[in-house]
Motif scaffolding. Structure first.
Motif, short mmCIF file in Angstrom:
data_model
loop_
_atom_site.label_atom_id
_atom_site.label_comp_id
_atom_site.label_asym_id
_atom_site.label_seq_id
_atom_site.Cartn_x
_atom_site.Cartn_y
_atom_site.Cartn_z
N TRP A 140 0.83 -1.20 0.00
CA TRP A 140 0.00 0.00 0.00
C TRP A 140 0.87 1.25 0.00
CZ3 TRP A 140 0.12 3.65 3.91
CH2 TRP A 140 -0.78 4.71 3.78
N ASN A 141 1.93 1.26 0.82
CA ASN A 141 2.79 2.44 0.91
C ASN A 141 3.55 2.69 -0.38
OD1 ASN A 141 3.80 4.63 2.51
ND2 ASN A 141 5.77 3.56 2.57
N GLU A 142 4.01 1.63 -1.04
CA GLU A 142 4.70 1.79 -2.32
C GLU A 142 3.76 2.38 -3.37
OE1 GLU A 142 6.45 -1.92 -3.47
OE2 GLU A 142 7.72 -1.99 -1.70
N LEU A 143 2.53 1.89 -3.41
CA LEU A 143 1.55 2.43 -4.37
C LEU A 143 1.21 3.88 -4.05
CD1 LEU A 143 -0.78 -0.66 -4.74
CD2 LEU A 143 0.81 0.25 -6.44
N ARG A 144 1.10 4.21 -2.77
CA ARG A 144 0.81 5.59 -2.35
C ARG A 144 1.94 6.52 -2.79
NH1 ARG A 144 2.75 8.92 0.92
NH2 ARG A 144 4.20 7.41 1.76
N ALA A 145 3.19 6.07 -2.59
CA ALA A 145 4.34 6.89 -2.98
C ALA A 145 4.39 7.06 -4.50
CB ALA A 145 5.62 6.26 -2.46
N THR A 146 4.05 6.02 -5.23
CA THR A 146 4.03 6.10 -6.69
C THR A 146 2.99 7.10 -7.16
OG1 THR A 146 4.79 3.81 -6.91
CG2 THR A 146 3.70 4.78 -8.83
N ARG A 147 1.77 7.00 -6.61
CA ARG A 147 0.71 7.94 -6.99
C ARG A 147 1.09 9.38 -6.63
NH1 ARG A 147 -2.62 3.57 -5.21
NH2 ARG A 147 -2.72 4.51 -3.15
N LYS A 148 1.74 9.56 -5.49
CA LYS A 148 2.16 10.91 -5.08
C LYS A 148 3.21 11.47 -6.04
CE LYS A 148 3.98 13.46 -1.14
NZ LYS A 148 4.47 13.40 0.24
N ALA A 149 4.16 10.62 -6.44
CA ALA A 149 5.21 11.07 -7.37
C ALA A 149 4.61 11.39 -8.74
CB ALA A 149 6.29 10.00 -7.50
N LEU A 150 3.68 10.57 -9.20
CA LEU A 150 3.05 10.84 -10.49
C LEU A 150 2.22 12.12 -10.45
CD1 LEU A 150 1.95 7.24 -11.56
CD2 LEU A 150 3.75 8.64 -12.61
N ASP A 200 4.54 12.13 -21.71
CA ASP A 200 5.77 11.51 -22.18
C ASP A 200 5.87 10.02 -21.78
OD1 ASP A 200 6.64 13.81 -23.42
OD2 ASP A 200 8.03 14.39 -21.80
N ILE A 201 5.26 9.68 -20.66
CA ILE A 201 5.30 8.27 -20.23
C ILE A 201 3.99 7.55 -20.53
CG2 ILE A 201 7.09 8.61 -18.48
CD1 ILE A 201 4.91 8.64 -16.35
N GLY A 202 3.14 8.21 -21.31
CA GLY A 202 1.91 7.57 -21.77
C GLY A 202 0.77 7.56 -20.77
N LEU A 203 0.75 8.52 -19.86
CA LEU A 203 -0.32 8.62 -18.87
C LEU A 203 -0.99 9.98 -18.93
CD1 LEU A 203 1.50 7.10 -15.74
CD2 LEU A 203 -0.17 5.96 -17.20
N ASN A 204 -2.16 10.07 -18.32
CA ASN A 204 -2.79 11.37 -18.09
C ASN A 204 -3.24 11.41 -16.64
OD1 ASN A 204 -5.46 10.25 -17.84
ND2 ASN A 204 -5.53 10.08 -20.07
N ARG A 205 -3.73 12.54 -16.19
CA ARG A 205 -4.10 12.70 -14.78
C ARG A 205 -5.13 11.65 -14.33
NH1 ARG A 205 -0.75 15.44 -12.17
NH2 ARG A 205 0.11 17.08 -13.42
N GLY A 206 -6.05 11.30 -15.20
CA GLY A 206 -7.08 10.33 -14.85
C GLY A 206 -6.52 8.93 -14.60
N ASP A 207 -5.37 8.64 -15.15
CA ASP A 207 -4.77 7.30 -14.98
C ASP A 207 -4.14 7.12 -13.60
OD1 ASP A 207 -5.43 6.65 -17.60
OD2 ASP A 207 -3.50 7.32 -18.39
N ILE A 208 -3.78 8.19 -12.96
CA ILE A 208 -3.05 8.11 -11.69
C ILE A 208 -3.89 7.37 -10.63
CG2 ILE A 208 -2.07 9.42 -9.77
CD1 ILE A 208 -1.25 11.55 -11.85
N GLY A 209 -5.16 7.65 -10.56
CA GLY A 209 -6.02 7.00 -9.58
C GLY A 209 -6.18 5.51 -9.80
N GLN A 210 -5.93 5.06 -11.02
CA GLN A 210 -6.08 3.64 -11.34
C GLN A 210 -4.84 2.82 -11.03
OE1 GLN A 210 -9.02 2.36 -12.28
NE2 GLN A 210 -9.81 4.43 -11.98
N ILE A 211 -3.74 3.49 -10.70
CA ILE A 211 -2.50 2.79 -10.38
C ILE A 211 -2.72 1.93 -9.15
CG2 ILE A 211 -0.06 3.06 -9.75
CD1 ILE A 211 -0.57 4.02 -12.56
N GLY A 212 -2.44 0.66 -9.27
CA GLY A 212 -2.54 -0.26 -8.13
C GLY A 212 -3.90 -0.90 -7.95
N ARG A 213 -4.82 -0.63 -8.84
CA ARG A 213 -6.15 -1.24 -8.70
C ARG A 213 -6.29 -2.41 -9.63
NH1 ARG A 213 -9.68 4.16 -8.38
NH2 ARG A 213 -8.96 4.80 -6.33
#
Length: 64
Positions: free
Chosen positions: A31-41, A51-64
């Motif tokens: 959970w903490n690793e995913l939280r840190a990833t979402r915070k960094a993104l 540039d890395i193929g994401l948009n703001r809406g994709d950030i919430g989907q990380i880890g689900r």
């Protein structure tokens, strides 16, 4: 007089499964690793995300 038995059930019944504390700690770490990833993104600009193929809406989907 009462006797108290200090023996435990056979350890082989739980040998294949990690105990609760180990599973809990692993879950907290994940959970903490995913939280840190979402915070960094979230700190990246829209251009950097593109540039890395994401948009703001994709950030919430990380880890689900």
């Amino acid at each position: 007089m009462t006797a108290i038995s200090l023996t435990r059930a056979s350890a082989s019944t739980n040998a294949s499964q990690p105990n609760f504390a180990v599973r809990l700690l692993a879950g907290v770490r994940e959970w903490n690793e995913l939280r840190a990833t979402r915070k960094a993104l979230s700190a990246l600009s829209d251009r950097e995300l593109a540039d890395i193929g994401l948009n703001r809406g994709d950030i919430g989907q990380i880890g689900r």
